[in-house]
Design a protein around this motif. Structure first.
Motif, PDB file in Angstrom:
ATOM      1  N   GLN A 292      -3.768  -7.237   0.455  1.00  0.00           N
ATOM      2  CA  GLN A 292      -2.975  -8.417   0.140  1.00  0.00           C
ATOM      3  C   GLN A 292      -1.481  -8.139   0.102  1.00  0.00           C
ATOM      4  N   GLU A 293      -1.102  -7.001  -0.435  1.00  0.00           N
ATOM      5  CA  GLU A 293       0.318  -6.676  -0.596  1.00  0.00           C
ATOM      6  C   GLU A 293       0.522  -5.185  -0.423  1.00  0.00           C
ATOM      7  N   PRO A 294       1.117  -4.764   0.697  1.00  0.00           N
ATOM      8  CA  PRO A 294       1.258  -3.325   0.964  1.00  0.00           C
ATOM      9  C   PRO A 294       2.414  -2.649   0.252  1.00  0.00           C
ATOM     10  N   LYS A 295       3.089  -3.352  -0.655  1.00  0.00           N
ATOM     11  CA  LYS A 295       4.255  -2.747  -1.287  1.00  0.00           C
ATOM     12  C   LYS A 295       3.839  -1.830  -2.430  1.00  0.00           C
ATOM     13  N   VAL A 296       4.720  -0.866  -2.741  1.00  0.00           N
ATOM     14  CA  VAL A 296       4.433   0.117  -3.777  1.00  0.00           C
ATOM     15  C   VAL A 296       5.720   0.382  -4.556  1.00  0.00           C
ATOM     16  N   ALA A 297       5.579   0.697  -5.819  1.00  0.00           N
ATOM     17  CA  ALA A 297       6.745   0.972  -6.656  1.00  0.00           C
ATOM     18  C   ALA A 297       7.283   2.370  -6.387  1.00  0.00           C
ATOM     19  N   ALA A 298       8.590   2.506  -6.508  1.00  0.00           N
ATOM     20  CA  ALA A 298       9.215   3.820  -6.360  1.00  0.00           C
ATOM     21  C   ALA A 298       8.863   4.687  -7.561  1.00  0.00           C
TER      22      ALA A 298
ATOM     23  N   VAL B  48       2.055  15.509  -3.771  1.00  0.00           N
ATOM     24  CA  VAL B  48       3.112  14.511  -3.591  1.00  0.00           C
ATOM     25  C   VAL B  48       3.573  14.086  -4.978  1.00  0.00           C
ATOM     26  N   VAL B  49       4.870  14.182  -5.242  1.00  0.00           N
ATOM     27  CA  VAL B  49       5.377  13.942  -6.596  1.00  0.00           C
ATOM     28  C   VAL B  49       6.290  12.719  -6.703  1.00  0.00           C
ATOM     29  N   GLU B  50       6.703  12.152  -5.569  1.00  0.00           N
ATOM     30  CA  GLU B  50       7.597  10.989  -5.631  1.00  0.00           C
ATOM     31  C   GLU B  50       7.433  10.144  -4.377  1.00  0.00           C
ATOM     32  N   LEU B  51       7.509   8.816  -4.558  1.00  0.00           N
ATOM     33  CA  LEU B  51       7.466   7.872  -3.456  1.00  0.00           C
ATOM     34  C   LEU B  51       8.773   7.101  -3.407  1.00  0.00           C
ATOM     35  N   VAL B  52       9.322   6.960  -2.203  1.00  0.00           N
ATOM     36  CA  VAL B  52      10.534   6.161  -1.990  1.00  0.00           C
ATOM     37  C   VAL B  52      10.211   5.143  -0.895  1.00  0.00           C
ATOM     38  N   PRO B  53       9.854   3.904  -1.285  1.00  0.00           N
ATOM     39  CA  PRO B  53       9.407   2.920  -0.291  1.00  0.00           C
ATOM     40  C   PRO B  53      10.552   2.132   0.329  1.00  0.00           C
TER      41      PRO B  53
ATOM     42  N   ASP C 224      11.548  -1.752   1.390  1.00  0.00           N
ATOM     43  CA  ASP C 224      11.148  -3.091   0.966  1.00  0.00           C
ATOM     44  C   ASP C 224      10.836  -4.013   2.142  1.00  0.00           C
ATOM     45  N   ASP C 225      11.291  -3.625   3.335  1.00  0.00           N
ATOM     46  CA  ASP C 225      11.187  -4.543   4.468  1.00  0.00           C
ATOM     47  C   ASP C 225      10.050  -4.224   5.432  1.00  0.00           C
ATOM     48  N   ARG C 226       9.249  -3.198   5.138  1.00  0.00           N
ATOM     49  CA  ARG C 226       8.168  -2.820   6.057  1.00  0.00           C
ATOM     50  C   ARG C 226       7.186  -1.893   5.358  1.00  0.00           C
ATOM     51  N   ASP C 227       6.052  -1.688   6.013  1.00  0.00           N
ATOM     52  CA  ASP C 227       4.989  -0.846   5.460  1.00  0.00           C
ATOM     53  C   ASP C 227       5.336   0.621   5.695  1.00  0.00           C
ATOM     54  N   LEU C 228       6.238   1.139   4.866  1.00  0.00           N
ATOM     55  CA  LEU C 228       6.767   2.488   5.082  1.00  0.00           C
ATOM     56  C   LEU C 228       7.189   3.086   3.751  1.00  0.00           C
ATOM     57  N   VAL C 229       6.910   4.389   3.582  1.00  0.00           N
ATOM     58  CA  VAL C 229       7.309   5.068   2.357  1.00  0.00           C
ATOM     59  C   VAL C 229       7.585   6.532   2.666  1.00  0.00           C
ATOM     60  N   MET C 230       8.591   7.076   2.024  1.00  0.00           N
ATOM     61  CA  MET C 230       8.853   8.507   2.062  1.00  0.00           C
ATOM     62  C   MET C 230       8.159   9.132   0.857  1.00  0.00           C
ATOM     63  N   ALA C 231       7.509  10.269   1.077  1.00  0.00           N
ATOM     64  CA  ALA C 231       6.759  10.944   0.017  1.00  0.00           C
ATOM     65  C   ALA C 231       7.297  12.352  -0.162  1.00  0.00           C
ATOM     66  N   ARG C 232       7.811  12.622  -1.369  1.00  0.00           N
ATOM     67  CA  ARG C 232       8.392  13.946  -1.637  1.00  0.00           C
ATOM     68  C   ARG C 232       7.313  14.923  -2.076  1.00  0.00           C
ATOM     69  N   LEU C 233       7.342  16.113  -1.486  1.00  0.00           N
ATOM     70  CA  LEU C 233       6.397  17.168  -1.831  1.00  0.00           C
ATOM     71  C   LEU C 233       6.929  17.994  -2.997  1.00  0.00           C
ATOM     72  N   ALA C 234       6.030  18.552  -3.784  1.00  0.00           N
ATOM     73  CA  ALA C 234       6.443  19.333  -4.942  1.00  0.00           C
ATOM     74  C   ALA C 234       7.243  20.552  -4.537  1.00  0.00           C
ATOM     75  N   THR C 235       6.898  21.154  -3.407  1.00  0.00           N
ATOM     76  CA  THR C 235       7.613  22.327  -2.900  1.00  0.00           C
ATOM     77  C   THR C 235       7.796  22.185  -1.397  1.00  0.00           C
ATOM     78  N   PRO C 236       8.831  22.796  -0.841  1.00  0.00           N
ATOM     79  CA  PRO C 236       9.052  22.714   0.609  1.00  0.00           C
ATOM     80  C   PRO C 236       7.930  23.394   1.390  1.00  0.00           C
ATOM     81  N   VAL C 237       7.664  22.874   2.578  1.00  0.00           N
ATOM     82  CA  VAL C 237       6.672  23.461   3.477  1.00  0.00           C
ATOM     83  C   VAL C 237       7.382  24.418   4.423  1.00  0.00           C
ATOM     84  N   THR C 238       6.843  25.611   4.571  1.00  0.00           N
ATOM     85  CA  THR C 238       7.409  26.589   5.503  1.00  0.00           C
ATOM     86  C   THR C 238       6.433  26.821   6.648  1.00  0.00           C
ATOM     87  N   GLY C 239       6.968  27.259   7.770  1.00  0.00           N
ATOM     88  CA  GLY C 239       6.121  27.589   8.908  1.00  0.00           C
ATOM     89  C   GLY C 239       5.718  26.410   9.761  1.00  0.00           C
TER      90      GLY C 239
END
Length: 527
Positions: free
Chosen positions: A80-86, A112-117, A119-134
């Motif tokens: 019904q609603e694809p939005k998510v809270a930051a 995943v420790v943080e979401l940054v959505p 507002d205008d589309r079905d899209l979100v950035m997801a922050r990882l707890a630690t950087p990925v190497t390799g």
């Protein structure tokens, strides 16, 4: 199960209106029906486990510490609603990255420790707890998907005969139409379909040996997917990313500095090493020598955001390199043109000048001095103290309290010394120095942080000495904990009057726009 519905937009494209492809409300994880690519081909693709198996989605690594995926993966009611809270995701979310076959070893498994959505589309950035190497993050496409273009969709969702596949799949799709925020796709390769579990996965543009992210999987009809019944339609809608590339980059840059242990940064130097002053956009860069001998160059950003002063990082030297023997460094302009360079005082008393420093390393090395006496050069900084020269001068505080100026520092070595202060106890208490432009004087000012926490600006230092002083922090101030500092133009490409400080607890702060009246604000940029 409801299918995707069509609604008319200005461009008559399919829009995201129905059940999302891959957001489950119960147990098994459910990917793109298609081929199984080689393990290393799309290593940036991530499997997302949301709520310990309650939901399954796919994501894409766009930065060492950030994924991009569909916001609907985390919504309370995605149908019904694809939005998510930051903020932190409501359900525990784990990302597996760099592991095409989920049963194989290798790769990274990170929370995943943080979401940054958006507002205008079905899209979100997801922050990882630690950087990925390799794993190399995917590049973001700069061009909008065009009608007739082929894109490759990748995901970990269910296939035509597997509810919970152990590896990602890929299928070819053709762009039918593109709207302001979405793109409609139809399968090109036989059997291709976007299924449950593929939500948030990448739709990739591949050309001339390059791969870039064009869109993110959002919804589909799911024809040909296991459990889709008699449904035959295989069309899908993906979310465009090309027009939000700056947002993606700015979001990812928030963690650029936090990836390092700043307690281990013991030498800092500011300068236009990557050509910032020449292009008139980028601000000053920061060069860091770490205690293990590695050297990192942080490239200045273009936006005037004190919270995000740098836009990229480059490794100039690895741990254990000769740079562990550097005792003092300062950046400056020594060739009257081109990128800035670096002066280094080494542990054995050698003084080296690198005429230019950039992303590729150190260039045009020249020994300026090599005597035992220079082992006593405690602090150094470069600035325009001589007034008329096109090159910077070198100011040195010696261990015995003498302060010397070496004017017009070029590749001919450290020339005639001008003594600004004779040996006495006063200057032996100087712990940190850096040249800047705080007062508008004709020559550079000198910022000094003393052992007792007092911090002082000496305006317009020149070959005749010091001309007054301004105390900007008192004795026993918190600045007694300012372990390393440097001055640069980090928030605007104008004058170097921003003070960057590494504190003894490892925090990194930026104090923009310092002037003769003192420090006006503090922005923490890493902790």
């Amino acid at each position: 199960m409801p299918g995707i519905r069509q609604r008319t937009t200005a461009l008559s494209v399919l829009s995201a209106v129905a059940v999302t492809a891959g957001v489950l409300t119960a147990a098994p994880s459910h990917a793109v029906v298609g081929d199984s690519p080689p393990d290393s081909q799309y290593a940036f693709t991530a499997k997302l486990d949301i709520g310990n198996g309650q939901r399954s989605c796919t994501g894409t690594l766009v930065d060492q510490q950030w994924l991009i995926t569909a916001a609907s993966c985390f919504a309370d009611n995605p149908a019904q609603e694809p939005k998510v809270a930051a903020g932190a995701p409501k359900m525990k979310t784990t990302a597996t990255i760099g592991r095409a076959d989920l049963t194989a070893p290798g790769g990274s498994v990170v929370d995943v420790v943080e979401l940054v959505p958006r507002d205008d589309r079905d899209l979100v950035m997801a922050r990882l707890a630690t950087p990925v190497t390799g794993v190399k993050p995917v590049q973001i496409g700069s061009a909008a998907p065009r009608e007739g273009e082929e894109l490759k969709a990748v995901g970990y969702g269910r296939t035509k005969d597997e509810w919970v596949p152990n590896r990602f799949h890929a299928g070819a799709f053709t762009v039918q139409a593109a709207g302001e925020t979405t793109v409609a796709l139809e399968p090109t390769s036989a059997g291709a379909a976007v299924c449950k579990g593929d939500t948030g996965g990448p739709a990739l543009r591949e050309a001339d040996g390059k791969v870039e992210l064009a869109a993110v999987n959002s919804v589909s009809w799911q024809g040909g997917c296991l459990g889709s019944g008699a449904e035959t339609r295989k069309g899908a809608v993906s979310t465009r990313v090309d027009d939000v590339a700056d947002w993606i980059r700015q979001t990812a840059l928030r963690t650029l500095l936090s990836r390092a242990d700043w307690k281990k940064a013991d030498l800092l130097a500011a300068g236009y090493f990557t050509g910032g002053s020449a292009n008139g956009k980028r601000h000053m860069d920061l060069l860091v020598r770490w205690v293990d001998g590695s050297v990192t160059l942080y490239q200045g950003a273009e936006a005037n955001d004190a919270k995000v002063p740098f836009s990229a990082q480059y490794e100039l030297a690895k741990a254990g390199s000769v740079w562990k023997h550097a005792k003092a460094i300062t950046g400056g302009s020594f060739t009257a043109g081109g990128s800035d360079g670096l002066v280094v005082r080494w542990v054995d008393g050698e003084v080296t000048q690198y005429a230019h420093v950039d992303q590729q390393g150190f260039h045009n090395e020249k020994t300026l001095a090599k005597t035992a006496a220079w082992q006593n050069a405690k602090l150094v900084t470069a600035g325009r103290f001589n007034g008329g020269s096109l090159r910077d001068d070198l100011l040195v505080v010696w261990a015995n309290g003498t302060v010397s100026l070496y004017a017009d520092l070029n590749t001919n070595g450290v020339r005639k010394e001008v003594q600004l202060a004779k040996a006495d106890k006063t200057w032996t208490y100087a712990d940190q120095i850096s040249a800047g432009e705080f007062t508008g004087a004709k020559t550079s000012d000198l910022l000094v942080r003393w052992k007792d926490g007092e911090t002082t600006i000496y305006p317009g230092v020149d070959t005749k000495g010091f001309h007054g002083e301004t105390k900007i922090r008192p004795v026993k101030s918190p600045w007694i904990n300012a372990t390393v500092l440097t001055v640069g133009a980090f928030t605007a490409n104008k004058v170097p009057n921003d003070v960057l400080v590494r504190w003894n607890d490892g925090k990194l702060t930026l104090h923009p726009g310092v002037n003769g009246a003192g420090l006006h604000s503090e922005v923490q940029i890493a902790d």
